[in-house]
Design a protein around this motif. Structure first.
Motif, PDB file in Angstrom:
ATOM      1  N   PRO A 161       0.825  -1.211   0.000  1.00 21.08           N
ATOM      2  CA  PRO A 161       0.000   0.000   0.000  1.00 21.08           C
ATOM      3  C   PRO A 161       0.856   1.256   0.000  1.00 21.08           C
ATOM      4  O   PRO A 161       2.051   1.214   0.308  1.00 21.08           O
ATOM      5  N   ASN A 162       0.224   2.377  -0.347  1.00 23.33           N
ATOM      6  CA  ASN A 162       0.972   3.623  -0.463  1.00 23.33           C
ATOM      7  C   ASN A 162       0.861   4.511   0.771  1.00 23.33           C
ATOM      8  O   ASN A 162       1.191   5.701   0.715  1.00 23.33           O
ATOM      9  N   ASP A 163       0.403   3.958   1.886  1.00 33.15           N
ATOM     10  CA  ASP A 163       0.310   4.750   3.111  1.00 33.15           C
ATOM     11  C   ASP A 163       1.691   5.276   3.491  1.00 33.15           C
ATOM     12  O   ASP A 163       2.693   4.555   3.429  1.00 33.15           O
ATOM     13  N   VAL A 213     -11.598   7.500  19.827  1.00 33.06           N
ATOM     14  CA  VAL A 213     -11.171   8.855  19.480  1.00 33.06           C
ATOM     15  C   VAL A 213     -11.235   8.928  17.962  1.00 33.06           C
ATOM     16  O   VAL A 213     -10.541   8.175  17.268  1.00 33.06           O
ATOM     17  N   ARG A 214     -12.042   9.804  17.450  1.00 35.40           N
ATOM     18  CA  ARG A 214     -12.225   9.865  16.000  1.00 35.40           C
ATOM     19  C   ARG A 214     -10.944  10.328  15.299  1.00 35.40           C
ATOM     20  O   ARG A 214     -10.273  11.256  15.739  1.00 35.40           O
ATOM     21  N   HIS A 215     -10.657   9.648  14.182  1.00 41.14           N
ATOM     22  CA  HIS A 215      -9.456   9.961  13.402  1.00 41.14           C
ATOM     23  C   HIS A 215      -9.795   9.723  11.936  1.00 41.14           C
ATOM     24  O   HIS A 215     -10.397   8.707  11.575  1.00 41.14           O
ATOM     25  N   ALA A 216      -9.377  10.653  11.079  1.00 42.51           N
ATOM     26  CA  ALA A 216      -9.725  10.581   9.659  1.00 42.51           C
ATOM     27  C   ALA A 216      -9.135   9.364   8.963  1.00 42.51           C
ATOM     28  O   ALA A 216      -9.643   8.938   7.922  1.00 42.51           O
ATOM     29  N   THR A 261      -6.464   1.900   4.530  1.00 46.19           N
ATOM     30  CA  THR A 261      -5.238   1.489   3.850  1.00 46.19           C
ATOM     31  C   THR A 261      -5.222   1.968   2.403  1.00 46.19           C
ATOM     32  O   THR A 261      -6.260   2.028   1.750  1.00 46.19           O
ATOM     33  N   HIS A 262      -4.038   2.289   1.923  1.00 44.10           N
ATOM     34  CA  HIS A 262      -3.811   2.680   0.528  1.00 44.10           C
ATOM     35  C   HIS A 262      -4.476   4.017   0.223  1.00 44.10           C
ATOM     36  O   HIS A 262      -5.163   4.172  -0.790  1.00 44.10           O
ATOM     37  N   ASN A 263      -4.297   4.987   1.105  1.00 45.43           N
ATOM     38  CA  ASN A 263      -4.893   6.309   0.906  1.00 45.43           C
ATOM     39  C   ASN A 263      -3.852   7.431   0.952  1.00 45.43           C
ATOM     40  O   ASN A 263      -4.176   8.581   1.226  1.00 45.43           O
ATOM     41  N   LEU A 264      -2.584   7.063   0.737  1.00 44.34           N
ATOM     42  CA  LEU A 264      -1.487   8.034   0.616  1.00 44.34           C
ATOM     43  C   LEU A 264      -1.194   8.794   1.902  1.00 44.34           C
ATOM     44  O   LEU A 264      -0.498   9.814   1.868  1.00 44.34           O
ATOM     45  N   GLN A 265      -1.692   8.317   3.035  1.00 47.36           N
ATOM     46  CA  GLN A 265      -1.437   9.034   4.282  1.00 47.36           C
ATOM     47  C   GLN A 265      -1.540   8.067   5.459  1.00 47.36           C
ATOM     48  O   GLN A 265      -2.097   6.980   5.349  1.00 47.36           O
ATOM     49  N   GLY A 266      -0.984   8.480   6.579  1.00 52.12           N
ATOM     50  CA  GLY A 266      -1.116   7.684   7.794  1.00 52.12           C
ATOM     51  C   GLY A 266      -0.478   6.315   7.686  1.00 52.12           C
ATOM     52  O   GLY A 266       0.612   6.148   7.137  1.00 52.12           O
TER      53      GLY A 266
END
Length: 482
Positions: free
Chosen positions: A72-74, A123-126, A189-194
């Protein structure tokens, strides 16, 4: 080619499936296409039928091949050593990125599979909230050593939000433990972040049972019952109970308590209720470095998880005993001091707040048997995503049988029976579910996962030819593409 087409038309009539000649191969064999997708097992069954026809020399199965392991690209995936493919050579990796490919799609986790996370709350996290749902708050009202445990001004309620579990007597800031464990399991997963979650697509239900400084085992017991739809006085039934397939408890008491004692019948009965409802119960072995585990890990049927380092050594803090079923990535320093400490422990999401939630962190770190536990829960969730008919006993057995041996010469290798059957191997466990054998049989109606690209192979003798030719039987339809 004309003679081959005529021969294949005859075989099509006898086998009851329309076969289409595609092209010859370099060895003189022929590629043949099927009209509909087939599983590997279905293709093998058809190949056996064709093998029994006159003039057929041999039969095999052609399968789709591709680069191994979905990467993945995370942003922080390269630091997540517990998820790395076997090709990276990380001894202690649970090989989740290899497991994601086993099911024939980049993400085999199913949103119909819910992991109930009994922890400090949500705890909400994007980078997580798309894969999580609210459950309930089971933290009882009251104080201990002058600390108002619930931390939210009341007792049990429908809001499982984590207000912060800071513990002033211990001079400890809020841990955001529930957020970290949930992110290890199911971060987007695979959303370019985190980061990448170990079981992408699976959903997490937050059930709060730990407050400031900790919580009561009796609250954990009620949370267990509620997760699977068992009645709990004064609390509405969990509307998602039917989809709860795994229960993760990255928590535990001091080691050495006997779950079979009459003093702890309430937690033993709660575990049995969860298992009777078909849920796999996973719990941390504990971080006291002792030769025994606490509760609920010590209850019969619970998958008690120890922790190992990136080099596969038992972590020095990890409890070990005959109750431990296997170890999973937890990071830290090895028990024997023969290999280096992990410079990067387990990467997770986090929050900057020291008391109440503040800004979200897209990269934080954690560790311990707490962190090891959601990796096992994630593997179980992937297994249940592939075969919803698996029983808790079958999942336990497969995880135990597919675990990789601890490295030769390590504490666990030299002390059999103290660390379980080995190190978690998510790829091997999912492969076992796909290909069998399933211990005690499987509730699955299908004959196996779809082959990648839905390909099958058969070998035939060409009509009126002295030499034998091989034909590949290939199903039409779109090829899977990342």
């Amino acid at each position: 080619m004309d003679r081959a087409r005529e021969r294949i038309r005859g075989l099509s009539q006898k086998a009851g499936v329309a076969l289409t000649l595609k092209h010859p191969l370099g060895d003189g064999s022929f590629v043949v296409e099927m009209p509909q997708p087939k599983t590997v097992r279905e293709a093998q069954a058809l190949a056996q039928v064709l093998a029994g026809q006159p003039g057929v020399e041999s039969v095999g199965v052609d399968v789709w091949v591709r680069r191994q392991a979905f990467i993945p690209n995370d942003l922080h995936f390269p630091e997540q050593w517990a998820l790395q493919p076997a090709s990276q050579g990380v001894i202690g990796s649970a090989r989740f990125s290899d497991a994601w490919d086993v099911g024939g799609a980049a993400f085999i986790g199913s949103p119909s599979v819910i992991v109930a996370l009994i922890d400090t709350g949500r705890v909400r996290h994007a980078d997580l909230e798309a894969n999580e749902i609210d459950g309930h708050d089971f933290v009882s009202a009251g104080t201990i050593a002058g600390v108002e445990v619930a931390g939210d001004g009341d007792g049990r309620d429908p809001d499982p939000s984590d207000p912060g579990d800071y513990c002033e007597p211990d001079n400890a800031d809020s841990s955001w433990h529930g957020l970290k464990m949930a992110s290890i399991l199911a971060a987007v997963t695979h959303n370019l972040q985190g980061i990448a979650g170990a079981a992408p697509g699976v959903r997490v239900q937050h059930i709060r049972a730990l407050g400031r400084c900790g919580g009561w085992l009796s609250d954990v017991a009620d949370a267990l019952r509620w997760a699977v739809g068992a009645p709990v006085a004064g609390v509405p039934v969990n509307p998602s109970a039917a989809q709860v397939k795994v229960i993760n408890m990255s928590l535990g008491s001091l080691p050495g308590l006997d779950c079979n004692s009459s003093a702890y019948g309430y937690i033993r009965d709660a575990v049995r209720a969860a298992q009777s409802a078909g849920a796999v119960v996973v719990a941390a072995a504990g971080n006291e470095g002792q030769s025994s585990v606490g509760l609920p890990a010590g209850c019969d049927g619970v998958i008690a998880v120890g922790a190992h380092t990136s080099r596969g050594a038992l972590a020095g803090y990890s409890n070990r005993s005959s109750k431990v079923m296997l170890t999973a990535p937890g990071g830290g320093c090895p028990i024997d001091g023969l290999t280096p400490c992990d410079t990067v422990p387990i990467v997770s999401l986090g929050n900057t707040g020291t008391r109440q939630p503040q800004a979200n962190l897209w990269r934080d770190v954690t560790g311990g048997t707490s962190a090891a536990t959601p990796f096992v829960s994630a593997a179980a969730a992937l297994m249940m995503s592939l075969d919803g008919g698996l029983t808790p006993v079958q999942v336990r057995t497969i995880l135990a049988e597919t675990a990789r041996p601890h490295p030769a010469g390590s504490y666990c290798a030299n002390n059999p029976g103290m660390c379980g059957t080995g190190m978690l191997d998510a790829e091997a466990a999912v492969l076992r579910v796909r290909d069998g054998p399933i211990p005690g049989g499987s509730g699955r109606s299908g004959g196996g996962a779809l082959a990648w690209g839905w390909l099958a192979l058969l070998a035939l003798a060409a009509w009126r030819a002295r030499r034998l030719h091989t034909c590949r039987l290939r199903a039409s339809g779109g090829f899977f593409s990342k």
